[in-house]
Design a protein around this motif. Structure first.
Motif, PDB file in Angstrom:
ATOM      1  N   GLY A   1       0.524  -0.904   0.077  1.00 29.73           N
ATOM      2  CA  GLY A   1       0.339   0.189   0.257  1.00 29.73           C
ATOM      3  C   GLY A   1       0.700   0.913  -0.010  1.00 29.73           C
ATOM      4  O   GLY A   1       0.837   2.592  -1.092  1.00 29.73           O
ATOM      5  N   GLY A   2       1.874   1.143   0.365  1.00 29.42           N
ATOM      6  CA  GLY A   2       2.574   2.276   1.450  1.00 29.42           C
ATOM      7  C   GLY A   2       3.171   2.439  -0.561  1.00 29.42           C
ATOM      8  O   GLY A   2       3.397   3.751  -0.673  1.00 29.42           O
ATOM      9  N   ILE A   3       3.681   1.512  -1.085  1.00 30.98           N
ATOM     10  CA  ILE A   3       4.299   1.825  -2.654  1.00 30.98           C
ATOM     11  C   ILE A   3       3.217   2.826  -3.962  1.00 30.98           C
ATOM     12  O   ILE A   3       3.449   3.444  -4.737  1.00 30.98           O
ATOM     13  CB  ILE A   3       4.604   0.912  -3.406  1.00 30.98           C
ATOM     14  N   ARG A   4       2.068   1.523  -3.770  1.00 30.12           N
ATOM     15  CA  ARG A   4       1.171   2.688  -4.330  1.00 30.12           C
ATOM     16  C   ARG A   4      -0.113   3.491  -4.422  1.00 30.12           C
ATOM     17  O   ARG A   4       0.151   4.354  -5.036  1.00 30.12           O
ATOM     18  CB  ARG A   4       0.049   1.463  -4.195  1.00 30.12           C
ATOM     19  N   ALA A   5       0.692   3.942  -2.450  1.00 33.70           N
ATOM     20  CA  ALA A   5       0.279   5.320  -2.339  1.00 33.70           C
ATOM     21  C   ALA A   5       1.087   6.124  -3.206  1.00 33.70           C
ATOM     22  O   ALA A   5       0.736   7.602  -3.360  1.00 33.70           O
ATOM     23  CB  ALA A   5       0.302   5.610  -0.723  1.00 33.70           C
ATOM     24  N   VAL A   6       2.217   6.848  -2.966  1.00 33.21           N
ATOM     25  CA  VAL A   6       3.626   6.535  -3.659  1.00 33.21           C
ATOM     26  C   VAL A   6       3.635   7.365  -5.150  1.00 33.21           C
ATOM     27  O   VAL A   6       3.847   8.233  -5.229  1.00 33.21           O
ATOM     28  CB  VAL A   6       5.419   6.407  -3.329  1.00 33.21           C
ATOM     29  N   LEU A   7       2.982   5.865  -6.222  1.00 33.77           N
ATOM     30  CA  LEU A   7       2.891   6.208  -7.160  1.00 33.77           C
ATOM     31  C   LEU A   7       1.366   7.007  -7.011  1.00 33.77           C
ATOM     32  O   LEU A   7       1.731   7.995  -8.659  1.00 33.77           O
ATOM     33  CB  LEU A   7       2.474   4.593  -7.715  1.00 33.77           C
ATOM     34  N   LEU A   8       0.692   6.786  -6.902  1.00 30.66           N
ATOM     35  CA  LEU A   8      -0.589   7.221  -7.072  1.00 30.66           C
ATOM     36  C   LEU A   8      -0.676   8.651  -5.941  1.00 30.66           C
ATOM     37  O   LEU A   8      -0.740   9.974  -7.217  1.00 30.66           O
ATOM     38  CB  LEU A   8      -1.683   7.010  -6.020  1.00 30.66           C
ATOM     39  N   GLU A   9       0.383   9.191  -5.101  1.00 34.69           N
ATOM     40  CA  GLU A   9       0.367  10.766  -5.113  1.00 34.69           C
ATOM     41  C   GLU A   9       0.679  11.795  -6.275  1.00 34.69           C
ATOM     42  O   GLU A   9       1.044  13.128  -6.470  1.00 34.69           O
ATOM     43  CB  GLU A   9       0.557  11.011  -3.503  1.00 34.69           C
ATOM     44  N   THR A  10       1.981  10.917  -6.983  1.00 37.15           N
ATOM     45  CA  THR A  10       2.604  11.890  -8.046  1.00 37.15           C
ATOM     46  C   THR A  10       1.801  12.678  -9.192  1.00 37.15           C
ATOM     47  O   THR A  10       2.345  12.919  -9.712  1.00 37.15           O
ATOM     48  CB  THR A  10       3.568  10.826  -9.113  1.00 37.15           C
ATOM     49  N   MET A  11       0.194  12.122  -8.915  1.00 39.28           N
ATOM     50  CA  MET A  11      -0.276  12.073  -9.784  1.00 39.28           C
ATOM     51  C   MET A  11      -1.008  13.518 -10.518  1.00 39.28           C
ATOM     52  O   MET A  11      -1.572  14.658 -11.191  1.00 39.28           O
ATOM     53  CB  MET A  11      -1.603  11.812 -10.228  1.00 39.28           C
ATOM     54  N   GLN A  12      -0.752  14.888  -8.493  1.00 39.16           N
ATOM     55  CA  GLN A  12      -1.546  15.800  -8.118  1.00 39.16           C
ATOM     56  C   GLN A  12       0.299  16.694  -8.497  1.00 39.16           C
ATOM     57  O   GLN A  12       0.678  16.826  -7.673  1.00 39.16           O
ATOM     58  CB  GLN A  12      -2.283  15.834  -6.968  1.00 39.16           C
TER      59      GLN A  12
ATOM     60  N   ALA B   1       1.307  18.785  -6.026  1.00 43.43           N
ATOM     61  CA  ALA B   1       1.332  18.263  -4.538  1.00 43.43           C
ATOM     62  C   ALA B   1       3.090  17.621  -4.561  1.00 43.43           C
ATOM     63  O   ALA B   1       3.704  17.391  -4.567  1.00 43.43           O
ATOM     64  CB  ALA B   1       0.943  16.979  -4.467  1.00 43.43           C
ATOM     65  N   MET B   2       2.891  16.910  -5.912  1.00 41.33           N
ATOM     66  CA  MET B   2       4.627  16.639  -6.555  1.00 41.33           C
ATOM     67  C   MET B   2       5.293  17.206  -6.909  1.00 41.33           C
ATOM     68  O   MET B   2       6.421  17.317  -6.557  1.00 41.33           O
ATOM     69  CB  MET B   2       3.992  16.003  -8.115  1.00 41.33           C
ATOM     70  N   THR B   3       5.248  18.887  -7.065  1.00 41.20           N
ATOM     71  CA  THR B   3       5.946  19.684  -6.998  1.00 41.20           C
ATOM     72  C   THR B   3       6.781  20.381  -6.078  1.00 41.20           C
ATOM     73  O   THR B   3       7.730  19.931  -5.939  1.00 41.20           O
ATOM     74  CB  THR B   3       5.330  21.350  -8.075  1.00 41.20           C
ATOM     75  N   ALA B   4       5.627  20.737  -4.890  1.00 45.19           N
ATOM     76  CA  ALA B   4       6.389  20.374  -3.507  1.00 45.19           C
ATOM     77  C   ALA B   4       7.405  19.438  -3.469  1.00 45.19           C
ATOM     78  O   ALA B   4       7.780  19.872  -2.810  1.00 45.19           O
ATOM     79  CB  ALA B   4       4.436  20.585  -2.663  1.00 45.19           C
ATOM     80  N   VAL B   5       6.634  18.019  -3.331  1.00 48.17           N
ATOM     81  CA  VAL B   5       7.624  17.331  -2.836  1.00 48.17           C
ATOM     82  C   VAL B   5       9.761  17.341  -3.490  1.00 48.17           C
ATOM     83  O   VAL B   5       9.865  17.383  -3.032  1.00 48.17           O
ATOM     84  CB  VAL B   5       6.897  15.926  -3.543  1.00 48.17           C
ATOM     85  N   ALA B   6       8.857  17.205  -5.218  1.00 44.08           N
ATOM     86  CA  ALA B   6      10.603  17.826  -5.515  1.00 44.08           C
ATOM     87  C   ALA B   6      11.341  18.734  -5.299  1.00 44.08           C
ATOM     88  O   ALA B   6      12.493  18.972  -5.629  1.00 44.08           O
ATOM     89  CB  ALA B   6      10.319  17.714  -7.107  1.00 44.08           C
ATOM     90  N   GLU B   7      11.062  19.987  -4.993  1.00 43.04           N
ATOM     91  CA  GLU B   7      10.972  21.107  -4.865  1.00 43.04           C
ATOM     92  C   GLU B   7      11.338  21.662  -3.614  1.00 43.04           C
ATOM     93  O   GLU B   7      12.214  22.367  -3.280  1.00 43.04           O
ATOM     94  CB  GLU B   7      10.795  22.393  -5.224  1.00 43.04           C
ATOM     95  N   HIS B   8      11.334  21.102  -2.202  1.00 40.06           N
ATOM     96  CA  HIS B   8      11.657  20.577  -1.147  1.00 40.06           C
ATOM     97  C   HIS B   8      11.776  19.727  -0.442  1.00 40.06           C
ATOM     98  O   HIS B   8      11.873  19.933   0.682  1.00 40.06           O
ATOM     99  CB  HIS B   8      10.153  21.420  -0.794  1.00 40.06           C
ATOM    100  N   SER B   9      11.567  18.206  -0.515  1.00 46.56           N
ATOM    101  CA  SER B   9      11.818  17.502  -0.179  1.00 46.56           C
ATOM    102  C   SER B   9      12.562  16.219  -0.802  1.00 46.56           C
ATOM    103  O   SER B   9      11.963  15.375  -0.895  1.00 46.56           O
ATOM    104  CB  SER B   9      10.428  16.689   0.984  1.00 46.56           C
ATOM    105  N   GLY B  10      13.099  16.799  -1.948  1.00 49.96           N
ATOM    106  CA  GLY B  10      13.102  15.586  -2.616  1.00 49.96           C
ATOM    107  C   GLY B  10      13.897  13.907  -2.512  1.00 49.96           C
ATOM    108  O   GLY B  10      14.010  13.779  -1.733  1.00 49.96           O
ATOM    109  N   TYR B  11      12.734  13.359  -3.694  1.00 49.15           N
ATOM    110  CA  TYR B  11      13.104  12.481  -2.733  1.00 49.15           C
ATOM    111  C   TYR B  11      14.309  11.463  -3.714  1.00 49.15           C
ATOM    112  O   TYR B  11      14.829   9.855  -3.384  1.00 49.15           O
ATOM    113  CB  TYR B  11      11.954  10.975  -4.401  1.00 49.15           C
ATOM    114  N   ARG B  12      15.117  12.106  -4.556  1.00 48.26           N
ATOM    115  CA  ARG B  12      16.358  11.099  -4.630  1.00 48.26           C
ATOM    116  C   ARG B  12      17.540  11.578  -3.714  1.00 48.26           C
ATOM    117  O   ARG B  12      17.815  12.708  -2.838  1.00 48.26           O
ATOM    118  CB  ARG B  12      17.211  12.046  -5.996  1.00 48.26           C
ATOM    119  N   GLY B  13      18.686  10.683  -2.937  1.00 47.22           N
ATOM    120  CA  GLY B  13      19.376  11.265  -2.166  1.00 47.22           C
ATOM    121  C   GLY B  13      18.795  10.374  -0.551  1.00 47.22           C
ATOM    122  O   GLY B  13      19.586  10.875   0.572  1.00 47.22           O
ATOM    123  N   ASP B  14      17.285  11.060  -0.935  1.00 43.63           N
ATOM    124  CA  ASP B  14      16.616  10.833   0.724  1.00 43.63           C
ATOM    125  C   ASP B  14      15.351   9.889   0.177  1.00 43.63           C
ATOM    126  O   ASP B  14      14.568  10.460   2.064  1.00 43.63           O
ATOM    127  CB  ASP B  14      16.903  11.568   1.576  1.00 43.63           C
TER     128      ASP B  14
END
Length: 295
Positions: free
Chosen positions: A52-63, A66-79
């Motif tokens: 479920g956690g992996i599915r949640a991450v995949l689905l959340e990217t579609m907004q 919300a995805m821009t906020a993650v990419a610009e403030h809590s990068g998924y690369r490296g952490d």
């Protein structure tokens, strides 16, 4: 082998300080938001949460916002794994921890959200405290956890139980700033469907999904079981999301295999993490006994 696998899974999901946080979450006496054995504790304590956690991450990217906020403030690369540990800790504290610790966790997340704001490429502002974005993250996560538990959970709930699960998670969502979260499973699915017109796969989304699937920063020996969990998660994704995110587009053939793999993977996770779950339950019972004696 069971001990090594369990420790490896726990380390990845809970982080290097996971054992200390487990003792604090389950072993501290005091009132909880949710009683042990209620739907939210059953769902969030099950091995299906890995899928479920992996599915949640995949689905959340579609907004996009919300995805821009993650990419610009809590990068998924490296952490990526650090973010996973923090998210899993928040879920654990608010589900199983004392009321005081749960509220502290909510306050900490809200403080982080206060710092997350910016502008989309077209000039539209975004803000992590926007109730609309908070609602999207909430329903994407809860729908994912619920669907994974329906398919892979060890102790399935009846319809009333899943409705109560949605209502209980809504209590946490309100504290985070969500306005009028869904309180039944039907409302949950309807809310996700209501977001459809604004959902799309941006470059950030496709990059995040490719990174999650193809570059998960895991030892080579851990990649096959991880990809099995990913297959199970993709098997739960709505068909309309797959082509935009470059996921498998033969859902019938893929999902039949994914279902078998997902069941095997969750059974393995459940077997490997059984000692950790038993320890958590024992700590929880001891804390409850201490609270009763103090009362």
């Amino acid at each position: 082998m069971r001990e090594r696998l369990g420790e490896a899974l726990f380390l990845r999901v809970a982080g290097p300080d996971g054992a200390r946080h487990r003792e604090r979450i389950h072993g501290t006496p005091g009132p909880r938001w949710f009683p042990r054995g209620s739907p939210i504790t059953i769902v969030h304590g099950d091995a299906s949460m890995y899928v479920g956690g992996i599915r949640a991450v995949l689905l959340e990217t579609m907004q996009p916002e919300a995805m821009t906020a993650v990419a610009e403030h809590s990068g998924y690369r490296g952490d990526m794994w650090g973010r996973l540990a923090r998210t899993s800790r928040f879920i654990a504290v608010t589900t199983f921890g004392t009321a005081d610790h749960a509220q502290q966790a909510v306050d900490a997340v809200r403080a982080i959200h206060d710092q997350v704001h910016g502008t989309m490429p077209d000039g539209t502002p975004y803000d992590a405290n926007d109730p609309h974005l908070l609602l999207w993250v909430h329903v994407a996560e809860i729908q994912s956890f619920l669907l994974a538990h329906r398919r892979y959970g060890a102790r399935r709930l009846d319809q009333a139980g899943y409705d109560e699960y949605v209502a209980q998670t809504g209590e946490i969502a309100r504290r985070l700033g969500v306005v009028d979260p869904p309180t039944t499973e039907a409302d949950l699915h309807a809310t996700v469907e209501g977001f459809r017109p604004e959902l799309r796969a941006t470059d950030h989304a496709r990059d995040a999904v490719a990174y999650l699937i193809r570059e998960p920063e895991l030892p080579l020996t851990a990649l096959p079981p991880y990809w099995v969990l990913v297959a199970g998660a993709i098997g739960l994704m709505p068909e309309w999301s797959r082509r935009p995110l470059a996921l498998p587009t033969l859902p019938v053939a893929h999902d039949r295999v994914a279902d078998l793999l997902g069941r095997a993977a969750t059974r393995t996770v459940r077997w490997a993490t059984a000692p950790d779950r038993a320890r958590a339950a024992r700590l929880h019972a001891e804390a409850a006994g201490a609270s009763a004696a103090a009362g």
